[in-house]
Design a protein around this motif. Structure first.
Motif, PDB file in Angstrom:
ATOM      1  N   LYS A   1       2.534  25.029   6.710  1.00 19.26           N
ATOM      2  CA  LYS A   1       1.633  25.609   5.702  1.00 19.26           C
ATOM      3  C   LYS A   1       1.648  24.853   4.382  1.00 19.26           C
ATOM      4  O   LYS A   1       0.696  24.888   3.635  1.00 19.26           O
ATOM      5  N   ASP A   2       2.745  24.148   4.064  1.00 16.04           N
ATOM      6  CA  ASP A   2       2.835  23.400   2.810  1.00 16.04           C
ATOM      7  C   ASP A   2       2.572  21.914   3.003  1.00 16.04           C
ATOM      8  O   ASP A   2       2.939  21.093   2.168  1.00 16.04           O
ATOM      9  N   ALA A   3       1.929  21.566   4.105  1.00 16.54           N
ATOM     10  CA  ALA A   3       1.684  20.150   4.409  1.00 16.54           C
ATOM     11  C   ALA A   3       0.759  19.531   3.376  1.00 16.54           C
ATOM     12  O   ALA A   3      -0.210  20.135   2.950  1.00 16.54           O
ATOM     13  N   GLN A   4       1.099  18.319   2.966  1.00 14.14           N
ATOM     14  CA  GLN A   4       0.250  17.582   2.043  1.00 14.14           C
ATOM     15  C   GLN A   4      -0.867  16.920   2.830  1.00 14.14           C
ATOM     16  O   GLN A   4      -0.724  16.648   4.024  1.00 14.14           O
ATOM     17  N   PRO A   5      -1.982  16.632   2.185  1.00 20.08           N
ATOM     18  CA  PRO A   5      -3.067  15.962   2.903  1.00 20.08           C
ATOM     19  C   PRO A   5      -2.651  14.564   3.341  1.00 20.08           C
ATOM     20  O   PRO A   5      -1.758  13.965   2.760  1.00 20.08           O
ATOM     21  N   GLN A   6      -3.315  14.055   4.368  1.00 24.40           N
ATOM     22  CA  GLN A   6      -3.001  12.733   4.891  1.00 24.40           C
ATOM     23  C   GLN A   6      -3.344  11.632   3.904  1.00 24.40           C
ATOM     24  O   GLN A   6      -2.805  10.552   3.994  1.00 24.40           O
ATOM     25  N   THR A   7      -4.263  11.880   3.007  1.00 26.16           N
ATOM     26  CA  THR A   7      -4.611  10.859   2.022  1.00 26.16           C
ATOM     27  C   THR A   7      -4.212  11.340   0.636  1.00 26.16           C
ATOM     28  O   THR A   7      -4.068  12.527   0.390  1.00 26.16           O
ATOM     29  N   ILE A   8      -4.062  10.401  -0.240  1.00 29.69           N
ATOM     30  CA  ILE A   8      -3.787  10.691  -1.644  1.00 29.69           C
ATOM     31  C   ILE A   8      -5.149  10.783  -2.323  1.00 29.69           C
ATOM     32  O   ILE A   8      -5.999   9.927  -2.127  1.00 29.69           O
TER      33      ILE A   8
ATOM     34  N   ARG B   1       0.857  -1.188   0.000  1.00 30.38           N
ATOM     35  CA  ARG B   1       0.000   0.000   0.000  1.00 30.38           C
ATOM     36  C   ARG B   1       0.887   1.230   0.000  1.00 30.38           C
ATOM     37  O   ARG B   1       1.796   1.351   0.822  1.00 30.38           O
ATOM     38  N   ILE B   2       0.623   2.137  -0.928  1.00 29.89           N
ATOM     39  CA  ILE B   2       1.289   3.434  -0.952  1.00 29.89           C
ATOM     40  C   ILE B   2       0.368   4.371  -0.195  1.00 29.89           C
ATOM     41  O   ILE B   2      -0.792   4.552  -0.577  1.00 29.89           O
ATOM     42  N   THR B   3       0.870   4.953   0.896  1.00 27.66           N
ATOM     43  CA  THR B   3       0.003   5.696   1.804  1.00 27.66           C
ATOM     44  C   THR B   3       0.732   6.884   2.433  1.00 27.66           C
ATOM     45  O   THR B   3       1.953   6.876   2.540  1.00 27.66           O
ATOM     46  N   ARG B   4      -0.044   7.857   2.869  1.00 30.88           N
ATOM     47  CA  ARG B   4       0.493   8.979   3.644  1.00 30.88           C
ATOM     48  C   ARG B   4       0.088   8.848   5.114  1.00 30.88           C
ATOM     49  O   ARG B   4       0.279   9.771   5.890  1.00 30.88           O
ATOM     50  N   GLU B   5      -0.442   7.728   5.475  1.00 29.28           N
ATOM     51  CA  GLU B   5      -0.949   7.498   6.831  1.00 29.28           C
ATOM     52  C   GLU B   5       0.101   7.792   7.904  1.00 29.28           C
ATOM     53  O   GLU B   5      -0.227   8.235   9.003  1.00 29.28           O
ATOM     54  N   PHE B   6       1.360   7.537   7.612  1.00 26.86           N
ATOM     55  CA  PHE B   6       2.416   7.666   8.609  1.00 26.86           C
ATOM     56  C   PHE B   6       3.118   9.019   8.571  1.00 26.86           C
ATOM     57  O   PHE B   6       4.070   9.242   9.311  1.00 26.86           O
ATOM     58  N   ARG B   7       2.654   9.915   7.717  1.00 26.78           N
ATOM     59  CA  ARG B   7       3.268  11.236   7.578  1.00 26.78           C
ATOM     60  C   ARG B   7       2.598  12.226   8.517  1.00 26.78           C
ATOM     61  O   ARG B   7       1.397  12.207   8.705  1.00 26.78           O
ATOM     62  N   GLU B   8       3.416  13.123   9.079  1.00 22.56           N
ATOM     63  CA  GLU B   8       2.851  14.182   9.901  1.00 22.56           C
ATOM     64  C   GLU B   8       2.276  15.239   8.986  1.00 22.56           C
ATOM     65  O   GLU B   8       2.836  15.550   7.945  1.00 22.56           O
ATOM     66  N   ASN B   9       1.180  15.821   9.382  1.00 20.33           N
ATOM     67  CA  ASN B   9       0.503  16.836   8.581  1.00 20.33           C
ATOM     68  C   ASN B   9       0.607  18.169   9.311  1.00 20.33           C
ATOM     69  O   ASN B   9      -0.290  18.564  10.042  1.00 20.33           O
TER      70      ASN B   9
ATOM     71  N   ALA C   1       5.749   6.272  -4.558  1.00 23.12           N
ATOM     72  CA  ALA C   1       5.579   6.747  -3.188  1.00 23.12           C
ATOM     73  C   ALA C   1       6.404   7.987  -2.925  1.00 23.12           C
ATOM     74  O   ALA C   1       5.909   8.979  -2.360  1.00 23.12           O
ATOM     75  N   SER C   2       7.652   7.972  -3.335  1.00 29.04           N
ATOM     76  CA  SER C   2       8.529   9.113  -3.127  1.00 29.04           C
ATOM     77  C   SER C   2       7.999  10.364  -3.812  1.00 29.04           C
ATOM     78  O   SER C   2       7.952  11.438  -3.220  1.00 29.04           O
ATOM     79  N   GLU C   3       7.573  10.210  -5.057  1.00 27.12           N
ATOM     80  CA  GLU C   3       7.100  11.358  -5.819  1.00 27.12           C
ATOM     81  C   GLU C   3       5.750  11.884  -5.318  1.00 27.12           C
ATOM     82  O   GLU C   3       5.421  13.046  -5.526  1.00 27.12           O
ATOM     83  N   LEU C   4       4.975  11.056  -4.646  1.00 28.11           N
ATOM     84  CA  LEU C   4       3.697  11.481  -4.074  1.00 28.11           C
ATOM     85  C   LEU C   4       3.827  11.879  -2.599  1.00 28.11           C
ATOM     86  O   LEU C   4       2.822  12.183  -1.959  1.00 28.11           O
ATOM     87  N   GLY C   5       5.034  11.855  -2.071  1.00 24.51           N
ATOM     88  CA  GLY C   5       5.226  12.196  -0.660  1.00 24.51           C
ATOM     89  C   GLY C   5       4.554  11.204   0.264  1.00 24.51           C
ATOM     90  O   GLY C   5       3.904  11.575   1.231  1.00 24.51           O
ATOM     91  N   ALA C   6       4.723   9.928  -0.038  1.00 20.66           N
ATOM     92  CA  ALA C   6       4.057   8.867   0.716  1.00 20.66           C
ATOM     93  C   ALA C   6       5.066   7.791   1.101  1.00 20.66           C
ATOM     94  O   ALA C   6       6.245   7.877   0.791  1.00 20.66           O
ATOM     95  N   ASP C   7       4.575   6.773   1.785  1.00 22.10           N
ATOM     96  CA  ASP C   7       5.380   5.631   2.209  1.00 22.10           C
ATOM     97  C   ASP C   7       4.786   4.356   1.627  1.00 22.10           C
ATOM     98  O   ASP C   7       3.636   4.340   1.187  1.00 22.10           O
ATOM     99  N   VAL C   8       5.576   3.283   1.668  1.00 21.05           N
ATOM    100  CA  VAL C   8       5.090   1.965   1.259  1.00 21.05           C
ATOM    101  C   VAL C   8       4.944   1.122   2.515  1.00 21.05           C
ATOM    102  O   VAL C   8       5.850   1.056   3.336  1.00 21.05           O
ATOM    103  N   ALA C   9       3.785   0.485   2.645  1.00 18.30           N
ATOM    104  CA  ALA C   9       3.516  -0.401   3.784  1.00 18.30           C
ATOM    105  C   ALA C   9       2.965  -1.712   3.261  1.00 18.30           C
ATOM    106  O   ALA C   9       2.394  -1.765   2.170  1.00 18.30           O
ATOM    107  N   GLU C  10       3.146  -2.766   4.027  1.00 18.77           N
ATOM    108  CA  GLU C  10       2.512  -4.027   3.676  1.00 18.77           C
ATOM    109  C   GLU C  10       1.024  -3.903   3.951  1.00 18.77           C
ATOM    110  O   GLU C  10       0.624  -3.249   4.889  1.00 18.77           O
ATOM    111  N   GLY C  11       0.257  -4.536   3.114  1.00 14.35           N
ATOM    112  CA  GLY C  11      -1.136  -4.523   3.460  1.00 14.35           C
ATOM    113  C   GLY C  11      -2.084  -4.421   2.384  1.00 14.35           C
ATOM    114  O   GLY C  11      -3.175  -4.158   2.384  1.00 14.35           O
TER     115      GLY C  11
END
Length: 105
Positions: free
Chosen positions: A17-24, A6-14, A95-105
């Motif tokens: 002012k330039d914070a990306q949303p928690q979801t894609i 799963r490519i996700t932003r779930e683990f990123r802090e939000n 994931a890198s280009e979308l500002g996200a992480d890769v997780a199992e799941g």
């Protein structure tokens, strides 16, 4: 047996002012993959074997030689099966280009 990722932003802090949303978002995915020449969008993914099965959803199909590998957008994340060794580097790139992480799941 293949592993699902799963490519996700779930683990990123939000924060900030330039914070990306928690979801894609789906729109963000459509814009991103539109510039990837090996990807195409489809709203129905069909698997053919002894039987044929079609699944509705938002799929960004990666053409890798003769294979079509679905990157499925679902509820703010992108899911992909690690059935091909080339999937891992592509997942990490996306994931890198979308500002996200890769997780199992």
């Amino acid at each position: 047996m293949s592993q699902r990722y799963r490519i996700t932003r779930e683990f990123r802090e939000n924060s900030g002012k330039d914070a990306q949303p928690q979801t894609i978002t789906l729109e963000e995915c459509k814009q991103y993959f539109a510039f990837k020449p090996d990807f195409s969008y489809t709203s129905i993914y069909t698997v053919t074997g002894q039987t044929t099965m079609s699944v509705e959803g938002d799929f960004f199909m990666w053409s890798l030689e003769e294979a079509k590998i679905p990157f499925r957008y679902f509820q703010g994340d992108i899911y992909v099966l690690g059935t091909n060794e080339a999937v891992i580097p592509m997942m990490l790139e996306v994931a890198s280009e979308l500002g996200a992480d890769v997780a199992e799941g």
